[in-house]
Design a protein around this motif. Structure first.
Motif, PDB file in Angstrom:
ATOM      1  N   SER A  55       0.827  -1.211   0.000  1.00  0.00           N
ATOM      2  CA  SER A  55       0.000   0.000   0.000  1.00  0.00           C
ATOM      3  C   SER A  55       0.860   1.259   0.000  1.00  0.00           C
ATOM      4  O   SER A  55       0.415   2.325  -0.438  1.00  0.00           O
ATOM      5  CB  SER A  55      -0.951   0.006   1.195  1.00  0.00           C
ATOM      6  N   PHE A  56       2.107   1.139   0.503  1.00  0.00           N
ATOM      7  CA  PHE A  56       3.034   2.276   0.515  1.00  0.00           C
ATOM      8  C   PHE A  56       3.867   2.329  -0.766  1.00  0.00           C
ATOM      9  O   PHE A  56       3.998   3.380  -1.393  1.00  0.00           O
ATOM     10  CB  PHE A  56       3.957   2.189   1.735  1.00  0.00           C
ATOM     11  N   ILE A  97       3.368   1.158  -3.709  1.00  0.00           N
ATOM     12  CA  ILE A  97       2.651   1.451  -4.947  1.00  0.00           C
ATOM     13  C   ILE A  97       2.677   2.947  -5.260  1.00  0.00           C
ATOM     14  O   ILE A  97       2.554   3.370  -6.413  1.00  0.00           O
ATOM     15  CB  ILE A  97       1.199   0.930  -4.855  1.00  0.00           C
ATOM     16  N   LEU A  98       2.913   3.766  -4.216  1.00  0.00           N
ATOM     17  CA  LEU A  98       2.900   5.218  -4.382  1.00  0.00           C
ATOM     18  C   LEU A  98       4.261   5.780  -4.774  1.00  0.00           C
ATOM     19  O   LEU A  98       4.342   6.895  -5.302  1.00  0.00           O
ATOM     20  CB  LEU A  98       2.437   5.888  -3.081  1.00  0.00           C
ATOM     21  N   THR A 121      -4.636   5.068   7.199  1.00  0.00           N
ATOM     22  CA  THR A 121      -4.077   4.882   5.858  1.00  0.00           C
ATOM     23  C   THR A 121      -5.179   4.704   4.823  1.00  0.00           C
ATOM     24  O   THR A 121      -5.107   5.250   3.717  1.00  0.00           O
ATOM     25  CB  THR A 121      -3.143   3.659   5.838  1.00  0.00           C
ATOM     26  N   ASN A 141      -5.453   7.682   1.848  1.00  0.00           N
ATOM     27  CA  ASN A 141      -5.193   7.417   0.435  1.00  0.00           C
ATOM     28  C   ASN A 141      -6.456   7.577  -0.417  1.00  0.00           C
ATOM     29  O   ASN A 141      -6.375   7.942  -1.595  1.00  0.00           O
ATOM     30  CB  ASN A 141      -4.589   6.024   0.264  1.00  0.00           C
ATOM     31  N   ASP A 148      -2.088  10.518   6.518  1.00  0.00           N
ATOM     32  CA  ASP A 148      -1.426   9.214   6.414  1.00  0.00           C
ATOM     33  C   ASP A 148      -0.203   9.166   7.315  1.00  0.00           C
ATOM     34  O   ASP A 148       0.093   8.141   7.939  1.00  0.00           O
ATOM     35  CB  ASP A 148      -1.022   8.955   4.955  1.00  0.00           C
ATOM     36  N   GLY A 192       4.514  -3.836  -5.277  1.00  0.00           N
ATOM     37  CA  GLY A 192       3.980  -2.477  -5.212  1.00  0.00           C
ATOM     38  C   GLY A 192       4.200  -1.708  -6.514  1.00  0.00           C
ATOM     39  O   GLY A 192       3.235  -1.234  -7.124  1.00  0.00           O
ATOM     40  N   SER A 242       1.642  -0.491  -9.388  1.00  0.00           N
ATOM     41  CA  SER A 242       1.680   0.911  -9.794  1.00  0.00           C
ATOM     42  C   SER A 242       1.720   1.030 -11.310  1.00  0.00           C
ATOM     43  O   SER A 242       1.056   1.886 -11.901  1.00  0.00           O
ATOM     44  CB  SER A 242       2.903   1.598  -9.180  1.00  0.00           C
ATOM     45  N   PHE A 288      -3.409   5.564  -5.599  1.00  0.00           N
ATOM     46  CA  PHE A 288      -3.829   5.866  -4.230  1.00  0.00           C
ATOM     47  C   PHE A 288      -5.089   5.081  -3.863  1.00  0.00           C
ATOM     48  O   PHE A 288      -5.240   4.620  -2.730  1.00  0.00           O
ATOM     49  CB  PHE A 288      -4.091   7.367  -4.067  1.00  0.00           C
ATOM     50  N   SER A 339      -4.070   1.565  -3.245  1.00  0.00           N
ATOM     51  CA  SER A 339      -3.359   1.545  -1.963  1.00  0.00           C
ATOM     52  C   SER A 339      -4.338   1.523  -0.800  1.00  0.00           C
ATOM     53  O   SER A 339      -4.141   0.802   0.187  1.00  0.00           O
ATOM     54  CB  SER A 339      -2.444   2.769  -1.854  1.00  0.00           C
ATOM     55  N   SER A 340      -5.411   2.303  -0.908  1.00  0.00           N
ATOM     56  CA  SER A 340      -6.427   2.339   0.141  1.00  0.00           C
ATOM     57  C   SER A 340      -7.105   0.986   0.293  1.00  0.00           C
ATOM     58  O   SER A 340      -7.343   0.511   1.414  1.00  0.00           O
ATOM     59  CB  SER A 340      -7.470   3.417  -0.188  1.00  0.00           C
TER      60      SER A 340
END
Length: 401
Positions: free
Chosen positions: A18-19, A21-22, A78, A82, A104, A146, A150, A162, A165-166
């Motif tokens: 989840s982190f 991917i950003l 989180t 996101n 976040d 991730g 992405s 995002f 990720s959420s």
């Protein structure tokens, strides 16, 4: 305990995805709002600064009330943050994006709680191996899948990352609620001296803790130099080498695969032959050298080769220093110690991007070399400091896996 350890690793894995991917999209997502390089660096900084204050509080509360409740609260934050960051792109409001990154950060200190869970359930002699597996799952597989996710979301929009990720954070939240038992024993819970003693004072007093304080300082310096590098890495690859964001994402996937292999197998092998401090020194030496070498020749093949060498040795650094901190902390303060470490590391993530953002200029692409060279020189300085202070934090012997 094996089942709990497996569940914990899966939660860490989902949280890492989840982190991560950003990571390939945040810089370009900020540019979609018309932000400058320095303003984009503040997206990283506001998240890191919020985590600096929140993480020791979350760690302290996890020592007081248990690991599970704090993980739940953190993951809820989180999920919401996101979702808000995705919404900011729909309405094109940069202020909402900044608020989402702040939210976040203020609720996102769960990495230290997951590390505390691992310390709760792992014997001292196996802790280096356990944190190596943790690193393989988070920094390895997380940094592989991730960026791969992405890459898929970029086919729709940068903001879609995002939203995904959420959703992934929501999966980790459900697993935490229904699958993770409480690992903090009643006998080791720390009773509050005052109701509102949340541990913020530890941000200063923590630096004075015997052995631990020095490790916190070293990791803060390590984090600052690394985030100077990471902020310059993306625009150097995109602007100076003329590559696409898809190629950048593919490179992150390669990094993740290498990191997973090194942390799952290589770290345990090195740890059987060398002390933890020696493994740390090797990682810092090669990290510093590869930082300096990367921008010397502006060729993509050369850059990728140096980057792969960087990824191999960079994978040693964080699992090793986390293990040193865990072994130097008493069982009843594992959450606090790991929370403080994460907090100092987070504030370094605020300074690094701002330093890099100040020394680059989009109008002059050559300036994107500067953060890489600066990060390399400073990393070698941190290595020298760590060597000089070795006797003040090293464990008596390398733990055997």
């Amino acid at each position: 305990m094996q089942k709990t350890f497996g569940i914990t690793l899966f939660i860490a894995f989902a949280n890492a995805i989840s982190f991560t991917i950003l990571i390939p999209i945040l810089y370009l997502y900020g540019r979609e709002f018309g932000l400058t390089d320095f303003q984009t660096s503040l997206l990283f900084a506001v998240y890191a600064a919020a985590q600096f204050f929140a993480t020791p509080v979350i760690g302290k509360l996890s020592d007081r009330y248990g690991r599970k409740p704090l993980l739940i609260v953190s993951l809820i934050g989180t999920v919401i943050a996101n979702a808000l960051a995705f919404s900011a792109g729909l309405v094109n409001i940069a202020g909402l994006l900044f608020f989402a990154r702040f939210l976040d950060g203020i609720t996102g200190g769960n990495v230290s709680v997951v590390q505390a869970v691992i310390a709760d359930i792992t014997p001292v002699e196996n802790r280096a191996k356990s944190f190596g597996l943790f690193g393989a799952v988070t920094f390895g597989l997380g940094f592989t899948l991730g960026p791969a996710l992405s890459l898929l979301t970029q086919q729709y929009s940068l903001g879609a990352g995002f939203l995904v990720s959420s959703v992934i954070a929501a999966i980790a939240l459900i697993l935490t609620i229904f699958g993770l038992p409480e690992t903090l024993k009643q006998s080791t819970q720390v009773a509050p001296r005052r109701l509102f003693d949340l541990g913020l004072g530890n941000l200063i007093s923590g630096l004075k803790l015997p052995r631990l304080g020095l490790l916190f300082i070293i990791n803060f310096l390590i984090g600052t130099t690394f985030t100077i590098f990471t902020f310059g890495f993306q625009p150097y690859f995109l602007e100076l080498l003329g590559q696409t964001n898809q190629a950048l994402t593919a490179l992150f996937i390669v990094f993740g695969l290498i990191s997973a292999l090194v942390q799952a197998k290589g770290l345990a092998i090195l740890n059987k032959r060398f002390s933890l401090s020696m493994v740390l020194f090797l990682g810092l030496l090669m990290r510093g050298l590869t930082f300096v070498l990367m921008p010397l020749y502006p060729n993509v093949i050369y850059f990728v080769c140096i980057s792969i060498a960087f990824s191999v040795f960079n994978s040693l650094v964080q699992p090793t220093i986390i293990t040193l901190i865990s072994l130097n902390a008493k069982p009843e303060v594992q959450g606090m110690a790991l929370g403080l470490n994460a907090s100092y590391l987070n504030v370094s993530n605020a300074f690094g991007p701002m330093i890099a953002g100040l020394i680059v200029d989009r109008a002059y692409p050559e300036t994107y070399r500067y953060p890489l060279v600066l990060a390399g020189m400073l990393t070698l300085g941190v290595l020298a400091f760590a060597i000089l202070k070795r006797d003040r934090y090293d464990v008596a012997r390398s733990p055997r896996s």
